[in-house]
Scaffold this motif. Structure first.
Motif, mmCIF file in Angstrom:
data_model
loop_
_atom_site.group_PDB
_atom_site.id
_atom_site.type_symbol
_atom_site.label_atom_id
_atom_site.label_comp_id
_atom_site.label_asym_id
_atom_site.label_seq_id
_atom_site.Cartn_x
_atom_site.Cartn_y
_atom_site.Cartn_z
ATOM 1 N N ARG A 154 44.174 67.863 -40.534
ATOM 2 C CA ARG A 154 43.623 66.598 -40.057
ATOM 3 C C ARG A 154 44.559 66.025 -38.990
ATOM 4 O O ARG A 154 45.777 66.097 -39.114
ATOM 5 C CB ARG A 154 43.493 65.622 -41.222
ATOM 6 C CG ARG A 154 42.739 64.364 -40.904
ATOM 7 C CD ARG A 154 41.242 64.603 -40.848
ATOM 8 N NE ARG A 154 40.661 64.709 -42.185
ATOM 9 C CZ ARG A 154 39.551 65.366 -42.443
ATOM 10 N NH1 ARG A 154 38.919 65.988 -41.472
ATOM 11 N NH2 ARG A 154 39.063 65.418 -43.660
ATOM 12 N N LYS A 155 43.991 65.477 -37.930
ATOM 13 C CA LYS A 155 44.796 64.889 -36.857
ATOM 14 C C LYS A 155 45.217 63.467 -37.222
ATOM 15 O O LYS A 155 44.850 62.494 -36.568
ATOM 16 C CB LYS A 155 43.997 64.889 -35.550
ATOM 17 C CG LYS A 155 43.686 66.278 -35.002
ATOM 18 C CD LYS A 155 42.880 66.178 -33.715
ATOM 19 C CE LYS A 155 42.518 67.530 -33.161
ATOM 20 N NZ LYS A 155 41.696 67.446 -31.925
ATOM 21 N N THR A 156 45.963 63.377 -38.304
ATOM 22 C CA THR A 156 46.487 62.097 -38.773
ATOM 23 C C THR A 156 47.967 62.298 -39.101
ATOM 24 O O THR A 156 48.431 63.442 -39.180
ATOM 25 C CB THR A 156 45.738 61.612 -40.028
ATOM 26 O OG1 THR A 156 45.802 62.641 -41.031
ATOM 27 C CG2 THR A 156 44.282 61.309 -39.716
ATOM 28 N N TYR A 213 34.883 72.612 -36.109
ATOM 29 C CA TYR A 213 35.945 71.627 -36.274
ATOM 30 C C TYR A 213 35.559 70.337 -35.565
ATOM 31 O O TYR A 213 35.119 70.358 -34.411
ATOM 32 C CB TYR A 213 37.262 72.153 -35.702
ATOM 33 C CG TYR A 213 37.832 73.323 -36.482
ATOM 34 C CD1 TYR A 213 38.654 73.108 -37.587
ATOM 35 C CD2 TYR A 213 37.529 74.633 -36.134
ATOM 36 C CE1 TYR A 213 39.163 74.172 -38.316
ATOM 37 C CE2 TYR A 213 38.039 75.700 -36.861
ATOM 38 C CZ TYR A 213 38.850 75.466 -37.945
ATOM 39 O OH TYR A 213 39.343 76.522 -38.669
ATOM 40 N N GLY A 214 35.730 69.218 -36.279
ATOM 41 C CA GLY A 214 35.427 67.922 -35.708
ATOM 42 C C GLY A 214 36.564 67.406 -34.848
ATOM 43 O O GLY A 214 37.604 68.053 -34.696
ATOM 44 N N GLU A 215 36.361 66.212 -34.278
ATOM 45 C CA GLU A 215 37.369 65.638 -33.393
ATOM 46 C C GLU A 215 38.655 65.287 -34.143
ATOM 47 O O GLU A 215 39.715 65.192 -33.533
ATOM 48 C CB GLU A 215 36.807 64.386 -32.707
ATOM 49 C CG GLU A 215 35.656 64.673 -31.752
ATOM 50 C CD GLU A 215 35.160 63.432 -31.054
ATOM 51 O OE1 GLU A 215 35.699 62.340 -31.365
ATOM 52 O OE2 GLU A 215 34.260 63.542 -30.206
ATOM 53 N N ASP A 216 38.552 65.081 -35.474
ATOM 54 C CA ASP A 216 39.727 64.685 -36.245
ATOM 55 C C ASP A 216 40.381 65.864 -36.962
ATOM 56 O O ASP A 216 41.213 65.676 -37.845
ATOM 57 C CB ASP A 216 39.354 63.606 -37.272
ATOM 58 C CG ASP A 216 38.336 64.119 -38.298
ATOM 59 O OD1 ASP A 216 37.694 65.160 -38.028
ATOM 60 O OD2 ASP A 216 38.202 63.483 -39.362
ATOM 61 N N GLU A 217 40.004 67.104 -36.586
ATOM 62 C CA GLU A 217 40.525 68.278 -37.269
ATOM 63 C C GLU A 217 40.854 69.356 -36.247
ATOM 64 O O GLU A 217 40.192 69.473 -35.216
ATOM 65 C CB GLU A 217 39.493 68.805 -38.262
ATOM 66 C CG GLU A 217 39.984 69.947 -39.133
ATOM 67 C CD GLU A 217 38.854 70.574 -39.938
ATOM 68 O OE1 GLU A 217 39.143 71.259 -40.925
ATOM 69 O OE2 GLU A 217 37.680 70.387 -39.555
ATOM 70 N N GLU A 218 41.908 70.132 -36.530
ATOM 71 C CA GLU A 218 42.275 71.233 -35.650
ATOM 72 C C GLU A 218 42.540 72.485 -36.476
ATOM 73 O O GLU A 218 42.955 72.389 -37.639
ATOM 74 C CB GLU A 218 43.512 70.869 -34.836
ATOM 75 C CG GLU A 218 44.725 70.465 -35.658
ATOM 76 C CD GLU A 218 45.827 69.872 -34.807
ATOM 77 O OE1 GLU A 218 45.614 69.721 -33.585
ATOM 78 O OE2 GLU A 218 46.904 69.569 -35.353
#
Length: 238
Positions: A154-156, A213-218
């Motif tokens: 997750r891009k967090t 993959y969504g915008e919040d995942e890589e």
């Protein structure tokens, strides 16, 4: 037309007065052999790379499904692939020969359901949904079944790992794709949900394509895989 092609045509019950295409039935036989010989579901791309270039793969698979629709094994779609599986009404014949697998704990079943319906989902998100901590052993047990995989980050802050299901999960539960998971009405109709449900209970629509993959995942990188112990670190030459 050779004898084998004639047998396939007869078995398909061709009744049209139009002369059948021997090239099509030759392609059907080739696809049948490739799928039968593979231990894993075979993708349409795999077949396209091995069958004649002018063959319509969709037509070949449709006709092969018809060919096996009333037989002891059926051709079914498993995720992005195709495989032969025992006809559902005959599965009882093999039940006594199956190796008894260790049953999953209630916690593991709950986590598996959360991953299936909410993927991609992090461990913290699972705990928020369940309301209790998720033990590492629970996730390890699911990873060992091959039904769950680490899919990305997750891009967090902290870049937590996200989890999702695999094609083995679809295959085991007889699902063509993740969207075939039952919804609230189907679960209630099957008696799997109580008539008196908590007001906050929510079963989301499964993702259309869990591989995206969504915008919040890589995706996981090689460095991530090394960190997670899924890839042996590279040794630099002197």
């Amino acid at each position: 037309m050779d004898q084998n092609a004639g047998k396939v045509i007869a078995f398909l019950g061709q009744t049209s007065s139009k002369s059948p295409d021997p090239d099509l039935f030759g392609a059907i036989r080739m696809a049948e052999a490739l799928i039968f010989a593979s231990s894993e579901p075979v993708s349409a791309r795999y077949l396209m790379d091995r069958l004649p270039a002018d063959v319509d793969i969709a037509t070949v698979l449709t006709e092969l499904q018809k060919l096996y629709s009333s037989r002891g094994v059926n051709l079914i779609r498993v995720g992005e692939g195709w495989a032969f599986r025992t006809a559902s009404d005959l599965s009882f014949l093999l039940a006594r020969d199956q190796i008894q697998q260790k049953k999953l704990s209630r916690a593991a079943l709950e986590v598996l359901a959360i991953i299936a319906y909410h993927q991609p989902v992090t461990r913290a998100e699972m705990e928020d949904i369940r309301g209790v901590e998720t033990a590492k052993g629970t996730l390890d047990a699911l990873l060992e079944t091959g039904w769950v995989r680490m899919r990305g980050r997750r891009k967090t802050p902290g870049r937590p790992v996200t989890y999702g299901t695999t094609e083995a999960f679809l295959d085991h539960f007889g699902l063509g794709e993740i969207r075939d998971l039952p919804g609230m009405d189907e679960l209630r109709g099957a008696g799997l949900l109580s008539a008196r449900l908590p007001a906050n209970l929510h079963i989301p629509q499964p993702p259309a394509d869990p591989g995206i993959y969504g915008e919040d995942e890589e995706p996981l990188t090689d460095l991530d895989l090394e960190e997670l112990g899924l890839l042996t670190p590279k040794v630099e030459d002197d």
